[in-house]
Enzyme design. Structure first.
Site, short mmCIF file in Angstrom:
data_model
loop_
_atom_site.label_atom_id
_atom_site.label_comp_id
_atom_site.label_asym_id
_atom_site.label_seq_id
_atom_site.Cartn_x
_atom_site.Cartn_y
_atom_site.Cartn_z
N GLY A 33 12.26 -1.60 -14.96
CA GLY A 33 11.13 -2.52 -14.86
C GLY A 33 11.03 -3.26 -13.54
O GLY A 33 10.03 -3.91 -13.28
N CYS A 245 -11.52 17.06 -34.03
CA CYS A 245 -10.33 17.47 -34.79
C CYS A 245 -10.07 16.57 -35.99
O CYS A 245 -9.18 16.85 -36.79
CB CYS A 245 -9.10 17.50 -33.88
SG CYS A 245 -8.48 15.86 -33.46
N CYS A 267 -11.10 12.59 -29.25
CA CYS A 267 -9.80 12.30 -28.67
C CYS A 267 -9.90 12.22 -27.15
O CYS A 267 -10.52 13.08 -26.52
CB CYS A 267 -8.80 13.40 -28.99
SG CYS A 267 -8.37 13.55 -30.72
N CYS A 273 -6.10 17.27 -28.83
CA CYS A 273 -7.28 17.60 -29.64
C CYS A 273 -7.40 19.11 -29.82
O CYS A 273 -7.62 19.61 -30.92
CB CYS A 273 -8.53 17.03 -28.97
SG CYS A 273 -9.98 16.99 -30.04
ZN LIG Z 1 -9.57 15.23 -31.52
#
Ligand SMILES: [Zn+2]
Lengths: 279, 188
Positions: A33, A245, A267, A273
């Site tokens: 980080g 989907c 998506c 997807c």
């Molecule tokens: Zn999708």
């Protein structure tokens, strides 16, 4: 082995620049980080193209790697396609659109839906690495705040957002605490993706070209989105199923379908997807 | 002068990736694929790591003697540095006091050194139990050939975080990393 794999400039950058970036990458992994400054060379690319991510990828990449590049989750945007072609040309590496097949995934603004596995590396293109910059534009001062772990300012700002808007308003680029020590910008990914950073099996590397910073989250590292007891962090997702989907778990983009105001949700991760049966 | 990597570009890349993988998974034993003909007493893995990462911009400390010094200078161009100022260090024998290496500052903890510490053997077996970032549950590592008191001496640096020393143990062609975030528990 073709010329790109044996040539002096394998992966585009010269060897001295790669060594410098590699040294920064090793230290970034050792201090999760923490932003490590590096002396980036100027690249003949506009910054919006993702020079930081490209520099990290070019320094990490080897002949056995398989590279995937996504932009907002999609493999087929102009930006993603050009970066993939660029590395295929300068390094001769294999490329893929499949998250599972890739050894290195360079990304802008998303974490793939398919969980990473050990050994995979996710390289983020970062436009602004400093999570404190809106509150403290002076670099020397923000460096001091990180050194002392003085993050009260950021807490106050987030709390003000809540008071004003009723919930954590930072739906993108919501800052995270890494390994209980460093406040870090996750880059402008949706807050929905933040939980995927926590205890991820893959290695997450972040490159900021303009600010010349590199930072990292090692595998299996604690990553918490900043929040408050009375207002816990909520990763938001549009309350729909993907029109292609049917997924009710993935992050969705709203797409305008015609000029009559028609729209649908699909998506954002095109590989995810496409790997699912259509509804 | 013995040679460095067969292919300097690919040797550096594969050695860097091995180090990146080792530091990402502390205590996991990684075998380096491209090994230079490092002169004794340099272990091939320590030689590979130095060639991959060092150059004229990195002060390098080591205790490996004249022949190794000439080899490292020829292949990396790295100038000599005392432990307190060196960014990379190679200890082929018992290292100097760990607190005497460059540990960086709170504002620039990345200046803390990387110590390539040669040991007699590395085995994924009972000995130490490691925890910390990069480790899902616990990683077992058995190291032979470390000076007594090493674990306690290293643990004393933990309170200085984010300052610290990152150690890569090297045995022949093998490496295993102990970044500053890793905790070591010795099994009774
Ligand atoms: Zn999708």
């Amino acid at each position: 082995m073709n010329a790109a794999l044996t040539g002096y400039n394998f992966g585009y950058l010269d060897e001295a620049t790669k060594r410098m970036i590699r040294r920064a990458l090793l230290k970034a992994v050792c201090i999760p980080g923490h932003q490590v400054p590096f002396g980036a060379r100027e690249m003949p690319l506009p910054y919006g193209w993702g020079t930081g991510g490209i520099q990290v990828t070019a320094s990490v990449l080897g002949p056995d790697d398989v590279l995937k590049v996504i932009d907002q989750g999609a493999d087929d945007t102009t930006n993603a396609v050009s970066i993939r072609r660029f590395f295929n040309r300068v390094a001769g590496v294999a490329t893929t659109e499949s998250t599972a097949e890739a050894t290195i995934i360079q990304t802008r603004h998303r974490i793939p839906e398919t969980p990473l596995s050990e050994g995979q590396i996710l390289v983020y293109q970062v436009p602004m690495p400093e999570p404190l910059f809106r509150l403290e534009p002076r670099v020397a001062e923000s460096t001091r705040l990180h050194a002392m772990a003085e993050y009260g300012l950021m807490q106050v700002k987030l709390y003000e957002d809540i008071a004003r808007q009723g919930e954590v308003a930072t739906s993108y680029n919501h800052p995270v605490m890494v390994n209980h020590r460093y406040l870090m910008s996750p880059s402008p990914i949706p807050a929905f993706d933040n939980p995927k950073m926590h205890m991820n099996a893959g290695l997450q590397l972040f490159g900021a070209g303009r600010e010349k910073r590199i930072y990292a989250v090692p595998p299996y590292t604690d990553v918490r989105s900043l929040d408050f007891e009375d207002h816990p962090f909520k990763p938001v997702r549009a309350p729909h199923a993907c029109a292609i989907c049917g997924s009710e778990e993935s992050y969705l983009d709203e797409v305008i379908t015609d000029d009559q105001g028609g729209r649908m949700h699909v998506c954002s991760d095109t590989d995810y997807c496409a790997s699912r049966p259509p509804v | 002068m013995t040679p460095g990597f067969d292919n300097p570009v690919l040797g550096a890349q594969s050695s860097f990736r091995a180090m990146l993988h080792a530091l990402s998974h502390p205590g996991r034993i990684i075998r380096l694929a491209d090994l230079p003909a490092a002169p004794a007493p340099l272990a091939p893995a320590a030689g590979a790591a130095a060639l991959a990462m060092c150059d004229a911009d990195t002060l390098l400390w080591h205790d490996a003697g004249e022949q190794a010094a000439a080899w490292l200078r020829f292949h990396t161009g790295a100038p000599w540095g005392a432990p307190r100022e060196a960014r990379f260090a190679i200890a082929t024998g018992a290292p100097p006091p760990l607190a005497g290496f460059c540990l960086g500052s709170d504002e620039a903890p990345q200046d803390g050194a990387t110590l390539l510490l040669q040991v007699a053997g590395l085995e994924a077996a009972a000995g130490w139990l490691l925890t910390g970032p990069g480790i899902q549950h616990e990683t077992a590592l058995c190291v032979t050939g470390l000076p007594p008191g090493f674990v306690a001496e290293r643990a004393a640096l933990g309170a200085l975080f984010p300052r610290g020393l990152d150690i890569i143990l090297c045995a022949d062609a093998l490496i295993a990393a102990l970044p500053r975030t890793t905790s070591i528990r010795e099994r009774a």
